[in-house]
Write a protein that holds these residues in place. Structure first.
Motif, mmCIF file in Angstrom:
data_model
loop_
_atom_site.group_PDB
_atom_site.id
_atom_site.type_symbol
_atom_site.label_atom_id
_atom_site.label_comp_id
_atom_site.label_asym_id
_atom_site.label_seq_id
_atom_site.Cartn_x
_atom_site.Cartn_y
_atom_site.Cartn_z
ATOM 1 N N ARG A 152 -15.065 -3.246 15.306
ATOM 2 C CA ARG A 152 -14.304 -4.494 15.663
ATOM 3 C C ARG A 152 -14.565 -5.950 14.544
ATOM 4 N N ARG A 153 -14.288 -5.594 13.870
ATOM 5 C CA ARG A 153 -13.945 -6.845 12.264
ATOM 6 C C ARG A 153 -13.245 -6.866 11.587
ATOM 7 N N TYR A 154 -12.944 -7.707 10.784
ATOM 8 C CA TYR A 154 -12.109 -7.238 9.390
ATOM 9 C C TYR A 154 -12.889 -6.618 8.171
ATOM 10 N N VAL A 155 -12.125 -5.895 7.343
ATOM 11 C CA VAL A 155 -12.994 -5.669 6.371
ATOM 12 C C VAL A 155 -11.699 -5.658 5.593
ATOM 13 N N ALA A 156 -12.055 -5.699 3.956
ATOM 14 C CA ALA A 156 -11.230 -6.062 2.554
ATOM 15 C C ALA A 156 -10.114 -4.231 2.994
ATOM 16 N N MET A 214 0.671 -1.004 0.051
ATOM 17 C CA MET A 214 0.271 0.023 0.257
ATOM 18 C C MET A 214 0.875 1.301 -0.232
ATOM 19 N N THR A 215 0.478 2.101 0.153
ATOM 20 C CA THR A 215 1.547 3.562 -0.449
ATOM 21 C C THR A 215 0.865 4.473 1.010
ATOM 22 N N PRO A 216 2.484 4.579 0.819
ATOM 23 C CA PRO A 216 3.004 5.306 2.260
ATOM 24 C C PRO A 216 1.902 6.278 2.305
ATOM 25 N N LEU A 217 1.523 6.919 3.551
ATOM 26 C CA LEU A 217 0.827 7.929 3.635
ATOM 27 C C LEU A 217 1.544 9.063 4.675
ATOM 28 N N THR A 218 0.670 10.444 4.276
ATOM 29 C CA THR A 218 1.432 11.316 5.527
ATOM 30 C C THR A 218 0.662 11.517 6.512
ATOM 31 N N LEU A 219 0.217 10.277 7.372
ATOM 32 C CA LEU A 219 -0.481 10.744 8.347
ATOM 33 C C LEU A 219 0.467 9.579 9.355
ATOM 34 N N PRO A 220 0.211 9.955 10.925
ATOM 35 C CA PRO A 220 1.315 8.996 12.088
ATOM 36 C C PRO A 220 1.413 7.265 11.218
ATOM 37 N N PRO A 221 2.047 6.912 11.382
ATOM 38 C CA PRO A 221 2.543 5.830 11.193
ATOM 39 C C PRO A 221 1.930 5.087 12.336
ATOM 40 N N CYS A 222 1.050 3.536 12.429
ATOM 41 C CA CYS A 222 -0.022 3.348 12.772
ATOM 42 C C CYS A 222 0.488 1.548 12.842
ATOM 43 N N SER A 223 0.292 0.952 13.234
ATOM 44 C CA SER A 223 -0.229 -0.671 13.753
ATOM 45 C C SER A 223 -1.455 -1.207 13.021
ATOM 46 N N LEU A 224 -1.480 -1.324 12.296
ATOM 47 C CA LEU A 224 -2.783 -2.108 11.848
ATOM 48 C C LEU A 224 -2.444 -3.549 12.076
ATOM 49 N N THR A 225 -3.122 -4.517 12.185
ATOM 50 C CA THR A 225 -3.152 -5.998 12.147
ATOM 51 C C THR A 225 -4.329 -6.280 10.674
ATOM 52 N N LEU A 226 -3.981 -6.616 9.914
ATOM 53 C CA LEU A 226 -3.706 -7.507 8.839
ATOM 54 C C LEU A 226 -3.709 -8.827 8.315
ATOM 55 N N ARG A 227 -4.476 -9.742 7.968
ATOM 56 C CA ARG A 227 -4.955 -11.324 7.983
ATOM 57 C C ARG A 227 -4.912 -11.139 6.486
ATOM 58 N N GLU A 228 -4.523 -12.452 5.702
ATOM 59 C CA GLU A 228 -5.133 -13.383 4.913
ATOM 60 C C GLU A 228 -6.117 -13.798 4.371
ATOM 61 N N ARG A 229 -7.693 -13.845 3.565
ATOM 62 C CA ARG A 229 -8.110 -14.451 3.850
ATOM 63 C C ARG A 229 -8.613 -15.185 2.625
ATOM 64 N N GLU A 230 -8.916 -15.996 1.750
ATOM 65 C CA GLU A 230 -9.660 -16.099 0.473
ATOM 66 C C GLU A 230 -8.999 -15.310 -0.194
ATOM 67 N N GLY A 231 -7.378 -15.558 -0.219
ATOM 68 C CA GLY A 231 -6.605 -14.422 -1.131
ATOM 69 C C GLY A 231 -7.251 -13.490 -1.399
ATOM 70 N N ARG A 232 -7.724 -12.894 -0.656
ATOM 71 C CA ARG A 232 -7.298 -11.056 -0.238
ATOM 72 C C ARG A 232 -6.929 -10.844 1.434
ATOM 73 N N THR A 233 -6.184 -9.475 1.190
ATOM 74 C CA THR A 233 -6.319 -9.132 2.695
ATOM 75 C C THR A 233 -7.003 -8.152 3.288
ATOM 76 N N GLU A 234 -7.429 -8.303 4.523
ATOM 77 C CA GLU A 234 -8.431 -7.882 5.042
ATOM 78 C C GLU A 234 -7.445 -6.483 6.547
ATOM 79 N N VAL A 235 -7.863 -6.202 6.603
ATOM 80 C CA VAL A 235 -7.257 -5.276 8.207
ATOM 81 C C VAL A 235 -8.176 -5.531 9.864
ATOM 82 N N LEU A 236 -8.139 -5.636 10.401
ATOM 83 C CA LEU A 236 -8.960 -5.234 11.575
ATOM 84 C C LEU A 236 -9.150 -3.989 11.933
ATOM 85 N N ASP A 237 -10.656 -3.285 11.889
ATOM 86 C CA ASP A 237 -11.470 -2.607 12.234
ATOM 87 C C ASP A 237 -12.197 -1.971 13.326
ATOM 88 N N ILE A 238 -11.091 -0.852 13.799
ATOM 89 C CA ILE A 238 -11.087 -1.372 15.738
ATOM 90 C C ILE A 238 -12.251 -0.228 16.325
#
Length: 152
Positions: free
Chosen positions: A28-32, A1-25
């Motif tokens: 409280r669920r994973y989204v594409a 993904m493109t580096p952003l000019t927002l503060p760096p953060c620790s996103l929780t990622l996972r692979e599921r059915e061939g796509r990357t998902e991120v945990l929306d805090i």
């Protein structure tokens, strides 16, 4: 993904059915993990971890009805007591922040009537204070901290 000019953060990622998902805090669920979601999650983390906005007062992808059509606000920040304070419109990094992006946020504000609008593509950031009496947006230098936003 493109580096952003927002503060760096620790996103929780996972692979599921061939796509990357991120945990929306907030939700409280994973989204594409799309480019727009990449920006949205960085904004959520910055609002909460850097600026002190309570997670329970942040809504992501909230539905509104505008002229009989269903729309979704990327992020809405509420005051205690459920009064909307800020609409955040997130775009993927490749999308320029044009007048049409500002118009979109202003249309959403016909419903919410917030005092702040924040437009971002993760690289460019526009923060405005809404002057409803004069129907103007006044650009400000940066996002207010939580205490400033709620007037404490």
């Amino acid at each position: 993904m493109t580096p952003l000019t927002l503060p760096p953060c620790s996103l929780t990622l996972r692979e599921r059915e061939g796509r990357t998902e991120v945990l929306d805090i907030v939700r409280r669920r994973y989204v594409a993990l799309t480019p727009e979601e990449w920006v949205r999650q960085h904004v959520v983390h910055a609002l909460h971890y850097q600026l002190g906005y309570p997670l329970e007062l942040i809504q992501v992808e909230g539905a509104i009805s505008l002229n009989g059509m269903k729309k979704r606000c990327d992020i809405v920040v509420y005051a205690p007591g459920v009064k909307p304070l800020m609409i955040v419109e997130c775009k993927k990094p490749e999308v320029k922040l044009t007048q049409s992006v500002a118009d979109q946020a202003c249309r959403y504000n016909l419903v919410h009537k917030v005092p702040y609008l924040y437009l971002t593509n993760g690289l460019q950031h526009i923060v405005c204070r809404v002057d409803a009496d004069n129907q103007k947006l006044n650009q400000i230098a940066q996002l207010p901290r939580w205490e400033e936003l709620i007037g404490k």
